[in-house]
Design a protein around this motif. Sequence first.
Motif, PDB file in Angstrom:
ATOM      1  N   ARG A   1       6.383  14.696  -4.247  1.00  0.00           N
ATOM      2  CA  ARG A   1       7.345  13.854  -3.546  1.00  0.00           C
ATOM      3  C   ARG A   1       6.633  12.690  -2.885  1.00  0.00           C
ATOM      4  O   ARG A   1       7.088  11.540  -2.965  1.00  0.00           O
ATOM      5  N   GLY A   2       5.529  12.961  -2.240  1.00  0.00           N
ATOM      6  CA  GLY A   2       4.698  11.914  -1.666  1.00  0.00           C
ATOM      7  C   GLY A   2       5.294  11.262  -0.436  1.00  0.00           C
ATOM      8  O   GLY A   2       6.433  11.543  -0.046  1.00  0.00           O
ATOM      9  N   PRO A   3       4.526  10.392   0.200  1.00  0.00           N
ATOM     10  CA  PRO A   3       5.012   9.698   1.403  1.00  0.00           C
ATOM     11  C   PRO A   3       6.018   8.614   1.056  1.00  0.00           C
ATOM     12  O   PRO A   3       6.060   8.117  -0.074  1.00  0.00           O
ATOM     13  N   SER A   4       6.786   8.219   2.037  1.00  0.00           N
ATOM     14  CA  SER A   4       7.719   7.112   1.867  1.00  0.00           C
ATOM     15  C   SER A   4       6.938   5.806   1.747  1.00  0.00           C
ATOM     16  O   SER A   4       5.846   5.667   2.311  1.00  0.00           O
ATOM     17  N   PRO A   5       7.468   4.816   1.035  1.00  0.00           N
ATOM     18  CA  PRO A   5       6.784   3.521   0.964  1.00  0.00           C
ATOM     19  C   PRO A   5       6.585   2.849   2.318  1.00  0.00           C
ATOM     20  O   PRO A   5       5.718   1.980   2.454  1.00  0.00           O
ATOM     21  N   VAL A   6       7.371   3.242   3.323  1.00  0.00           N
ATOM     22  CA  VAL A   6       7.231   2.637   4.648  1.00  0.00           C
ATOM     23  C   VAL A   6       6.292   3.432   5.553  1.00  0.00           C
ATOM     24  O   VAL A   6       6.166   3.107   6.742  1.00  0.00           O
ATOM     25  N   GLN A   7       5.608   4.432   5.009  1.00  0.00           N
ATOM     26  CA  GLN A   7       4.694   5.235   5.815  1.00  0.00           C
ATOM     27  C   GLN A   7       3.603   4.410   6.493  1.00  0.00           C
ATOM     28  O   GLN A   7       3.244   4.680   7.650  1.00  0.00           O
ATOM     29  N   PRO A   8       3.025   3.378   5.831  1.00  0.00           N
ATOM     30  CA  PRO A   8       2.009   2.573   6.527  1.00  0.00           C
ATOM     31  C   PRO A   8       2.518   1.938   7.813  1.00  0.00           C
ATOM     32  O   PRO A   8       1.757   1.783   8.772  1.00  0.00           O
ATOM     33  N   TYR A   9       3.792   1.564   7.870  1.00  0.00           N
ATOM     34  CA  TYR A   9       4.341   0.999   9.099  1.00  0.00           C
ATOM     35  C   TYR A   9       4.371   2.052  10.210  1.00  0.00           C
ATOM     36  O   TYR A   9       4.109   1.738  11.374  1.00  0.00           O
TER      37      TYR A   9
ATOM     38  N   THR B   1       0.837  -1.207   0.000  1.00  0.00           N
ATOM     39  CA  THR B   1       0.000   0.000   0.000  1.00  0.00           C
ATOM     40  C   THR B   1       0.868   1.251   0.000  1.00  0.00           C
ATOM     41  O   THR B   1       0.545   2.249  -0.657  1.00  0.00           O
ATOM     42  N   GLY B   2       1.972   1.227   0.763  1.00  0.00           N
ATOM     43  CA  GLY B   2       2.864   2.374   0.770  1.00  0.00           C
ATOM     44  C   GLY B   2       3.512   2.606  -0.579  1.00  0.00           C
ATOM     45  O   GLY B   2       3.701   3.758  -1.009  1.00  0.00           O
TER      46      GLY B   2
END
Length: 314
Positions: A44-52, A30-31
């Motif tokens: 830029r958007g959120p980092s792929p690890v943002q869901p964690y 999802t990230g």
Amino acid sequence: MSGLTVAGAAPAVSGLVQVAGGLLLAPLLTGLVQHLKARLQGRRGPSPVQPYRELRRLWGKSAVTVEGTTVVYRLAPAVTAAALATGVLLVPVTAAAPGLGVGHDVLALAGLLALARFAGAAAAWDTANGFALMGASRDLMIAVFVEVTLVLAVAVAALTARSTDLAAVIAGTAGGQPWTTPVLALGTAAFALVILAETGRQPIDNPDTHLELTMVHEGPLLEYAGRDLAYLQWAMAARHWIVLVLGAQVFLPHPRGTWAELATLPAALLVLCAGLALAETMVAKLRILRVPRFLATGALLAGLGLTAGLTGLA
């Protein structure tokens, strides 16, 4: 002897990847979709690890109790998470994946997805929140078409294996020979719509919306917080893992052999995540009353593929 050792290790490694991927790496999918979507939109958007980070933050907070609710409200997050965790154990990552006590039957998977959806809808009725009820009712309406399309699409692929066991289906669709006819292509097109619906992506739903009137999957979550919300958000990530692994290992061309399947799985998941991000960037959200017609198209395509496969027309 070494060949026997390597062959014997294949089920164990497949089971490890299946459990670790579904339980631990699912939020990364999802990230990754959100990150790629932002990049496509020039942000830029959120980092792929943002869901964690979100899950860690929510896990550190206490749950809330809505006045007037019953045990249904309290149990719904656990039931939803348990159903999706069982689904993770059920969906194999390779043809050699072990049963892990739950088997690999696609009808059982459809039942688990329906159970998770029912738990969320029951909780929405228990809270009697108007926006939660609206989202739950929309979700149930969409589910009628999604579940039919899911079963028909996998049935198209199951024709190659003459079995509804997903491990056998993965083996049956491996290699190039099954793709010499348009039957699997019809099933793939239908399953693509299932992926959009099950992951709550546009044009079916907009996961980034904060407007209650347009929510579908996010609506039943409005009354939850803390650890209960963490369970529900993880369950949504696990749903991503389940349908994307199915899409990668059944409906995308993949090689034969456990090690080759494991080696190509990350690339296939990346391609599917990029496809979801591209769809959300390029396609506008449909009006809710047009969604059933859109999903019915998928069921029709899968039905045509199933008919062609059974009659030998393709």
